[in-house]
Design a protein around this motif. Structure first.
Motif, short mmCIF file in Angstrom:
data_model
loop_
_atom_site.label_atom_id
_atom_site.label_comp_id
_atom_site.label_asym_id
_atom_site.label_seq_id
_atom_site.Cartn_x
_atom_site.Cartn_y
_atom_site.Cartn_z
N LEU A 221 -39.90 42.51 -21.80
CA LEU A 221 -40.74 43.14 -20.79
C LEU A 221 -39.91 44.03 -19.85
N GLY A 222 -38.74 43.55 -19.47
CA GLY A 222 -37.88 44.31 -18.56
C GLY A 222 -37.41 45.61 -19.20
N LEU B 14 -36.67 50.00 -24.53
CA LEU B 14 -36.89 49.18 -25.72
C LEU B 14 -36.35 49.87 -26.98
N LYS C 248 -48.66 52.81 -19.35
CA LYS C 248 -47.89 53.93 -19.88
C LYS C 248 -48.79 54.90 -20.66
N TRP D 99 -46.70 36.77 -22.26
CA TRP D 99 -45.89 37.98 -22.29
C TRP D 99 -46.56 39.06 -23.14
N MET E 257 -48.71 46.72 -19.76
CA MET E 257 -47.71 47.77 -19.54
C MET E 257 -47.97 48.96 -20.45
N THR F 98 -49.03 40.73 -20.87
CA THR F 98 -48.26 41.60 -19.96
C THR F 98 -47.81 42.86 -20.69
N TYR F 99 -47.32 42.68 -21.93
CA TYR F 99 -46.88 43.84 -22.70
C TYR F 99 -48.03 44.83 -22.90
N TYR G 224 -44.36 43.84 -13.63
CA TYR G 224 -43.83 44.75 -14.65
C TYR G 224 -44.56 46.09 -14.71
N ASP H 284 -46.24 49.61 -12.32
CA ASP H 284 -45.94 50.35 -11.09
C ASP H 284 -47.12 51.11 -10.52
N TYR I 226 -38.83 47.16 -21.70
CA TYR I 226 -39.98 48.04 -21.91
C TYR I 226 -40.36 48.73 -20.60
N HIS I 227 -40.31 47.97 -19.50
CA HIS I 227 -40.62 48.57 -18.19
C HIS I 227 -39.71 49.75 -17.92
N ASP I 228 -38.43 49.60 -18.27
CA ASP I 228 -37.45 50.66 -17.99
C ASP I 228 -37.33 51.68 -19.12
N ASP I 229 -38.29 51.64 -20.05
CA ASP I 229 -38.28 52.55 -21.22
C ASP I 229 -37.00 52.42 -22.03
#
Lengths: 93, 331
Positions: free
Chosen positions: A45-46, A53, B26, B15, B22, B18-19, B53, B55, A48-51
């Motif tokens: 998840l982290g 992956l 996006k 998760w 996200m 959540t994915y 996760y 924004d 992916y959040h920061d692009d």
């Protein structure tokens, strides 16, 4: 070097992005998803959040998760993609 | 311009939900809604993890019900989420699913009063007010949070029947309408306008939300196949007046209901026909979806939710929706 590092070493960098997509498919389809360790889930998840992956680190985390959840399916997919050495390494891991 | 939401049922690993949330952010969605049933993952915990996760996207329970979660508890949870992400939290509120309420022996009594009072309680408490209510259902005295949130939480009401739709328009910030077909929205707008008129409000004061059963794929048959089980559940639980609107015999709905109880999926899906699919879902290729969304937008829908099943493979369908549907409305 970990077993996952050995697997990754046998995959050419050029095909990593398409392999990543296949790994993500396997992970998202897996019926074992609830058993994924939370540390690995948080990493996915982290990143992916920061692009990230699709970065090297992301590829490693996806491979770890895919092998953890679906070892056989991951090996089959790599075989399908003609990454026979990587598939053999996973089966031996 | 219509805004877009997506609904997830937190029945999968936390998760994964959540994915998907996200991915939705996006992909250009404006809202992520998480359903609330006590037998799935807890909605507020799922929402908190999603906030960690994401924004931009707005999030909320779609919908929580005051029979299981007292509105003071819901207000506290919403305020905590709003502290994490000011301005990004919306509360969807409804009377809940009768089947799961029956399991815990909670009767769905006085639904209109329960929702009217719950909206007031949640809106006032999340606005930082000290709240007292001597209501028909709730009696609370001097309730105030020990922390402040910068932006009050809007409350949307899940509604289908004419009285609840009218109430949603009268007291809330949005009517979440569980429907997919323009016929249902024609009659919904009549009730919504009645409620707005009672409160001296206009359509500009609320969001009108289409919470649809949605399925998209490049292959129409695959999209249909994914949507059929959801349509079966909708038909099985559908009030007679709605079945009549679409010429669906009550006996057929009964057959589907019985087959669901027996777990006879062959019979369930065998009884779902094209009329039911058209009445209770939006499914098909991107072009078809664009056309149907445009139709609802022209009627006055301001937020379109792609609800379950979304498509044969959730992440592929979200990506397809983002590439081939959203640009028709966002550019």
């Amino acid at each position: 070097m970990t077993e996952i590092d050995v697997v990754l070493k046998s995959i050419p960098e050029a095909v990593a992005p398409s392999v990543s997509k296949s790994l993500l498919d396997i992970i998202l389809k897996s019926k074992n998803a609830p058993s994924l360790p939370s540390s690995l889930a948080r990493q996915i998840l982290g990143l992916y959040h920061d692009d990230l992956l699709s970065s090297k680190e992301g590829f490693k985390v996806l491979m770890e998760a895919s092998v953890f959840l679906e070892k056989d399916k991951t090996a089959e997919k790599l075989q399908e993609l003609n990454l026979n050495e990587a598939a053999t390494n996973i089966r031996g891991a | 311009m219509v805004k877009f939401g997506i609904e997830f049922v937190p029945q999968e690993a936390y998760w994964k939900t959540t994915y998907y949330a996200m991915l939705s952010e996006k992909s250009g969605y404006d809202y992520v809604w998480i359903t609330d049933h006590f037998n799935n993952r807890n909605v507020y915990i799922a929402l908190a993890n999603i906030l960690n996760y994401t924004d931009r996207v707005k999030i909320g329970p779609g919908v929580t019900n005051p029979y299981v979660m007292h509105p003071v508890g819901a207000a506290q949870a919403m305020a905590t989420l709003a502290e994490m992400a000011p301005g990004r939290v919306v509360c969807g509120l409804g009377t809940g699913d009768k089947t799961t309420l029956d399991m815990v022996n909670i009767p769905r009594e006085k639904p209109l009063a329960t929702i009217r009072e719950s909206v007031k309680i949640i809106k006032e408490i999340t606005s930082g007010k000290r709240t007292t209510l001597d209501g028909e259902v709730y009696k609370i005295s001097g309730v105030k949070l020990n922390f402040k949130i910068p932006i009050p939480v809007p409350v949307f009401v899940g509604a289908q029947g004419p009285k609840m739709l009218s109430l949603a328009a009268e007291v809330s910030d949005g009517a979440l309408i569980n429907a997919s077909n323009p016929k249902d929205f024609e009659s919904a707008f009549v009730s919504i306008k009645e409620g707005l008129s009672k409160a001296g409000r206009s359509l500009k004061d609320i969001e009108v939300v289409a919470a649809t059963a949605f399925s998209i794929d490049k292959d129409k048959d695959k999209a249909r196949e994914a949507a059929a089980p959801v349509v079966a559940f909708i038909v099985a639980g559908c009030p007679e007046q709605i079945l009549a609107r679409y010429g669906i015999p009550v006996e057929t709905a009964g057959k589907i209901r019985d087959a669901i109880v027996k777990g006879d999926w062959g019979s369930v899906l065998g009884n779902v026909n094209s009329e039911m699919m058209e009445a209770f879902s939006i499914y098909g290729t991107p072009d078809v979806c664009v056309e149907k969304i445009s139709q609802l937008e022209k009627m006055g829908v301001t937020i379109f939710i792609t609800g379950s099943p979304i498509g044969p493979k959730i992440h592929k369908s979200i990506e397809l929706f983002s590439k081939e549907v959203l640009p028709h409305f966002k550019n």
